[in-house]
Design an enzyme around this catalytic site. Structure first.
Site, PDB file in Angstrom:
ATOM      1  N   TYR A 142       0.860  -1.188   0.000  1.00 44.19           N
ATOM      2  CA  TYR A 142       0.000   0.000   0.000  1.00 44.19           C
ATOM      3  C   TYR A 142       0.888   1.226   0.000  1.00 44.19           C
ATOM      4  O   TYR A 142       1.857   1.306   0.758  1.00 44.19           O
ATOM      5  CB  TYR A 142      -0.877  -0.008   1.259  1.00 44.19           C
ATOM      6  CG  TYR A 142      -1.770   1.204   1.412  1.00 44.19           C
ATOM      7  CD1 TYR A 142      -2.817   1.442   0.518  1.00 44.19           C
ATOM      8  CD2 TYR A 142      -1.584   2.103   2.465  1.00 44.19           C
ATOM      9  CE1 TYR A 142      -3.646   2.551   0.673  1.00 44.19           C
ATOM     10  CE2 TYR A 142      -2.417   3.210   2.624  1.00 44.19           C
ATOM     11  CZ  TYR A 142      -3.449   3.426   1.722  1.00 44.19           C
ATOM     12  OH  TYR A 142      -4.274   4.513   1.878  1.00 44.19           O
ATOM     13  N   ASP A 237       9.116   2.728  -0.264  1.00 42.55           N
ATOM     14  CA  ASP A 237       8.082   3.341   0.565  1.00 42.55           C
ATOM     15  C   ASP A 237       8.319   2.876   1.999  1.00 42.55           C
ATOM     16  O   ASP A 237       7.952   1.759   2.368  1.00 42.55           O
ATOM     17  CB  ASP A 237       6.690   2.946   0.067  1.00 42.55           C
ATOM     18  CG  ASP A 237       5.589   3.611   0.891  1.00 42.55           C
ATOM     19  OD1 ASP A 237       5.896   4.172   1.975  1.00 42.55           O
ATOM     20  OD2 ASP A 237       4.424   3.568   0.461  1.00 42.55           O
ATOM     21  N   LYS A 265       4.287   8.521   9.076  1.00 45.71           N
ATOM     22  CA  LYS A 265       4.063   7.876  10.376  1.00 45.71           C
ATOM     23  C   LYS A 265       5.066   8.306  11.455  1.00 45.71           C
ATOM     24  O   LYS A 265       4.881   9.371  12.037  1.00 45.71           O
ATOM     25  CB  LYS A 265       3.987   6.358  10.175  1.00 45.71           C
ATOM     26  CG  LYS A 265       2.779   6.019   9.272  1.00 45.71           C
ATOM     27  CD  LYS A 265       2.345   4.586   9.255  1.00 45.71           C
ATOM     28  CE  LYS A 265       1.008   4.455   8.557  1.00 45.71           C
ATOM     29  NZ  LYS A 265       1.001   3.836   7.251  1.00 45.71           N
TER      30      LYS A 265
END
Ligand SMILES: *Cc1c(COP(=O)(O)O)cnc(C)c1O
Length: 429
Positions: A142, A237, A265
């Site tokens: 994702y 990522d 994050k």
């Protein structure tokens, strides 16, 4: 009716599905989501006054634990100096310098406000810098919800993808190739076929959005080699893995330098900060230096950056990641030992740094198809058994779990005691 139930009913009237991000809705596991009132250290408390040991940590950011005093103080002090300026601040420079020092593959970076935005911008930059159209991603990874990334594999592995969400025209995903994770041969074939037009390969070097799945060394090394050979950019990522699996991210564990890295994050410590960065030669294509446009009203927001910087300060304490990894390891070893006490339960677990996966399966999965083949009904029963005993796991069999530095021995022991009961409870017919 419990206060959680009342709040959920109320939420359903004005918020689609009652939540502001889908997995919070408990749709996968069933039941009513818990509305959080406050959190501290490894715990949060719900609207009914129940305490939970939290293994989501806001899906990764809360690596130093909830409401860490140093982080809260930094946020309060920054807020008192003003909330947003739309002009540069010294803290943004300090943030960039900190990240560049901790992740040597990054020479320059740009701050944005979400992982979605960072990944979307990195892809535009890769296309702009290479003048090519096609991007390669992997099933189960994702990278946020930009249109061109909401893709499922085509009918053959090397055909271009179909949109996986309504509202995404096929024209937008026609340049996105979705391959199987950990399949180096497919990657070779894709480059043989489309090498001249591949702008970039984007990958989670340890996948954390299909539960936890490690990349093999061979897979990532093949990817690095092919990108270099064909002039494509390699994008790691690390929104989830950055400052989560190790101080230098997954790239430091594998010893592979991507051309671009996407972060989020942990670098925000719980407030909206994300970033994309990499080699100066690539970053120079970005506006205002170059022709690739990208901008953001709240990018590098001073309060968010203060929160991120305070968090990045704490994770640099000597031994921080050794302790975090040891606690996480203790948790998963304890879970596997508890499961072995109960006959007839196929269960295994894996961890990288402060991130873990639990699987109701004989073996740790290596790709998306294997994750989908794990026993979801068993997971859901286990999730609710744990929840009833005050342990909050990710409410889906397809999500990773997160341990923070605040998960002390008491929290881990209480979790393992709950797990021993829960495995017993779900084994009974
Ligand atoms: C969470 C995540 C994103 C998206 O970040 P948001 O801040 O939720 O937009 C992108 N990539 C990975 C690997 C993630 O884990």
């Amino acid at each position: 009716m419990s206060r959680n139930d009342q709040l959920f009913e109320r939420a359903l009237r004005t918020i689609p599905g009652g939540v502001n991000s889908p997995v919070r809705a408990f749709k996968s596991v069933g039941g009513t989501p818990r509305f959080v009132v406050r959190a501290e250290g490894p715990y949060f408390w719900d609207a009914d006054g129940r305490r939970y040991i939290d293994y989501i940590g806001s899906w990764g950011p809360m690596i130093v634990g909830h409401a860490h005093p140093a982080v809260v103080r930094a946020v309060q002090e920054a807020a008192a100096r003003g909330l947003s300026f739309g002009a540069p601040t010294e803290a943004e420079v300090a943030m960039a310098e900190t990240i560049v020092r901790l992740m040597p593959s990054i020479e320059q970076l740009r701050l944005v406000s979400s992982g979605t935005e960072a990944a979307m911008s990195a892809l535009r930059l890769a296309r702009g810098a290479t003048g090519r159209r096609k991007i390669v991603k992997f099933e189960g990874c994702y990278h946020g919800h930009a249109d061109g990334l909401l893709v499922k594999a085509g009918s053959g592995a090397l055909t271009f993808g179909h949109p996986s969400s309504a509202g995404v025209p096929a024209e937008i995903t026609q340049h996105t190739l979705a391959l199987d994770y950990n399949d180096a041969q497919q990657l070779e074939d894709a480059f043989r076929r489309h090498g001249d037009d591949i702008a970039c390969v984007i990958v989670e070097p340890v996948a954390g959005n299909m539960n936890l799945v490690r990349a093999t060394d061979e897979f990532l090394r093949t990817m690095r080699r092919l990108c270099t050979q064909h002039g494509a950019l390699l994008i790691f990522d690390e929104v989830m893995t950055g400052f989560r699996v190790a101080a230098g991210g997954a790239q430091s564990l594998y010893g592979i330098e991507p051309d671009l890295t996407v972060l989020g994050k942990v670098i925000g410590g719980g407030l909206p900060v994300a970033a994309f960065g990499g080699r100066r030669e690539v970053m120079k294509h970005l506006a205002p230096l170059g022709p690739v446009y990208q901008a953001g009203t709240l990018s590098g927001n001073p309060v968010a950056v203060a929160c991120g910087l305070a968090t990045l300060e704490l994770i640099q304490a000597p031994g921080f990641y050794d302790r975090l990894a040891a606690q996480t390891r203790r948790l998963i070893d304890g879970l596997m030992a508890a499961a072995r006490q109960v006959p007839g339960i196929d269960f295994c677990a894996d961890a990288v740094g402060g991130m873990f996966g639990i699987y109701f399966a004989r073996q740790v999965p290596t790709n998306y198809a294997q994750v989908l083949a794990t026993d979801k009904a068993r997971f859901n029963a286990f999730f609710h058994a744990m929840l009833a005993r005050g342990v909050y796991l990710a409410p889906s069999a397809y999500e990773a779990g997160f341990v923070s530095a605040a998960h002390d021995d008491a929290a881990i022991e209480a979790t393992l005691a709950a797990a021993a009961e829960s495995f017993g409870a779900i084994a009974r017919p």
